[in-house]
Design a protein around this motif. Structure first.
Motif, mmCIF file in Angstrom:
data_model
loop_
_atom_site.group_PDB
_atom_site.id
_atom_site.type_symbol
_atom_site.label_atom_id
_atom_site.label_comp_id
_atom_site.label_asym_id
_atom_site.label_seq_id
_atom_site.Cartn_x
_atom_site.Cartn_y
_atom_site.Cartn_z
ATOM 1 N N THR A 64 0.829 -1.201 0.000
ATOM 2 C CA THR A 64 0.000 0.000 0.000
ATOM 3 C C THR A 64 0.866 1.255 0.000
ATOM 4 N N LYS A 65 1.974 1.234 0.758
ATOM 5 C CA LYS A 65 2.871 2.398 0.801
ATOM 6 C C LYS A 65 3.474 2.678 -0.575
ATOM 7 N N GLN A 66 3.877 1.625 -1.267
ATOM 8 C CA GLN A 66 4.420 1.817 -2.614
ATOM 9 C C GLN A 66 3.382 2.409 -3.556
ATOM 10 N N MET A 67 2.132 1.953 -3.400
ATOM 11 C CA MET A 67 1.072 2.484 -4.249
ATOM 12 C C MET A 67 0.833 3.963 -3.955
ATOM 13 N N ILE A 68 0.840 4.327 -2.659
ATOM 14 C CA ILE A 68 0.621 5.728 -2.291
ATOM 15 C C ILE A 68 1.786 6.588 -2.758
ATOM 16 N N ASP A 69 2.996 6.080 -2.603
ATOM 17 C CA ASP A 69 4.164 6.836 -3.062
ATOM 18 C C ASP A 69 4.102 7.067 -4.569
ATOM 19 N N GLN A 70 3.700 6.036 -5.313
ATOM 20 C CA GLN A 70 3.564 6.177 -6.754
ATOM 21 C C GLN A 70 2.471 7.181 -7.116
ATOM 22 N N TYR A 71 1.379 7.156 -6.333
ATOM 23 C CA TYR A 71 0.281 8.096 -6.557
ATOM 24 C C TYR A 71 0.746 9.539 -6.322
ATOM 25 N N LYS A 73 3.848 10.657 -6.463
ATOM 26 C CA LYS A 73 4.859 11.015 -7.457
ATOM 27 C C LYS A 73 4.214 11.359 -8.803
ATOM 28 N N THR A 74 3.183 10.598 -9.156
ATOM 29 C CA THR A 74 2.519 10.820 -10.437
ATOM 30 C C THR A 74 1.761 12.143 -10.455
ATOM 31 N N LEU A 75 1.050 12.445 -9.342
ATOM 32 C CA LEU A 75 0.239 13.661 -9.288
ATOM 33 C C LEU A 75 1.012 14.863 -8.749
ATOM 34 N N GLY A 76 2.197 14.623 -8.197
ATOM 35 C CA GLY A 76 2.994 15.732 -7.664
ATOM 36 C C GLY A 76 2.397 16.343 -6.416
ATOM 37 N N ILE A 77 1.788 15.532 -5.573
ATOM 38 C CA ILE A 77 1.182 16.034 -4.345
ATOM 39 C C ILE A 77 1.724 15.248 -3.157
#
Length: 222
Positions: A64-71, A73-77
């Motif tokens: 889940t942490k990797q998914m949130i980090d990717q989210y 990074k992708t959105l820049g938030i």
């Protein structure tokens, strides 16, 4: 036969609501797993039931942490920044409450009174008077309970003493009462020289010559 269409609204019955949640959750997780396998996609689903229980599906070899980090990074938030700021504000409020409480405690100990206004001093004095009254009432209740307990204990002791005196009077009226213990030995309680004495008497069997039984006494208590 075609399945009837279900109206999308809150299910009022709690049991039916939980059953529907479980079925649809399992179906959603199954579809997410198929999507992961067929399309090599990374899927993360987090849901919280009406009972507050957390249910999570996460694609294999990820977290889940990797998914949130990717989210992020992708959105820049930064999804944590708002939460961190709220925690900081809450911590600040708690520190202020703690500081005020410590100040009030010191004032009740007679400290930190230089900057206190007359009105605040009067209010503090009233609070202290009320606190003293509560403490005094509590003290009187404790003392009263102890006195009642002592009186009950004294009454019990007086009752025991009264019974003992009654038994002693009964012995004085009949000082030679016999007590049978089921054997050939009898006990006599008698008085000698103004004080009670206890004797054990053994009845000797009659002699073959026809003589009567003999009595042998053994003093037990003087």
């Amino acid at each position: 036969m075609a399945r009837g269409k279900i109206q999308i609204k809150l299910i009022e019955n709690p049991t039916n609501r939980q059953v529907t949640f479980s079925k649809r959750r399992n179906g959603l997780f199954k579809k997410a797993n198929e999507l992961t396998v067929l399309c090599d996609a990374r899927v993360s689903i987090i849901m919280i039931s009406s009972t507050g229980k957390i249910h999570e599906f996460i694609s294999p070899s990820t977290s889940t942490k990797q998914m949130i980090d990717q989210y992020q990074k992708t959105l820049g938030i930064d999804v944590w920044q708002g939460h961190y700021e709220k925690m900081q504000e809450k911590l600040k409020q708690l520190k202020e409450v703690n500081r005020n409480l410590r100040k009030k405690i010191r004032q009740r100990m007679g400290e930190c009174l230089n900057d206190v206004s007359t009105e605040d001093l009067q209010g503090l004095e009233l609070e202290m008077d009320n606190a003293v009254k509560l403490i005094r009432d509590r003290k009187y209740r404790v003392i009263s309970n102890r006195i009642d307990t002592s009186k009950k204990k004294l009454r019990n002791e007086e009752e025991i003493h009264k019974n003992l005196l009654h038994e002693l009077d009964a012995l004085k009226e009949d000082p030679y009462g016999f007590v049978d213990n089921g054997g050939d030995c009898e006990t006599i309680i008698g008085y000698q020289n103004g004080g009670p004495r206890i004797f054990a008497l053994r009845l000797q069997p009659s002699h073959p010559s026809g003589g009567g039984s003999e009595i042998t006494t053994y003093p037990l208590l003087g």
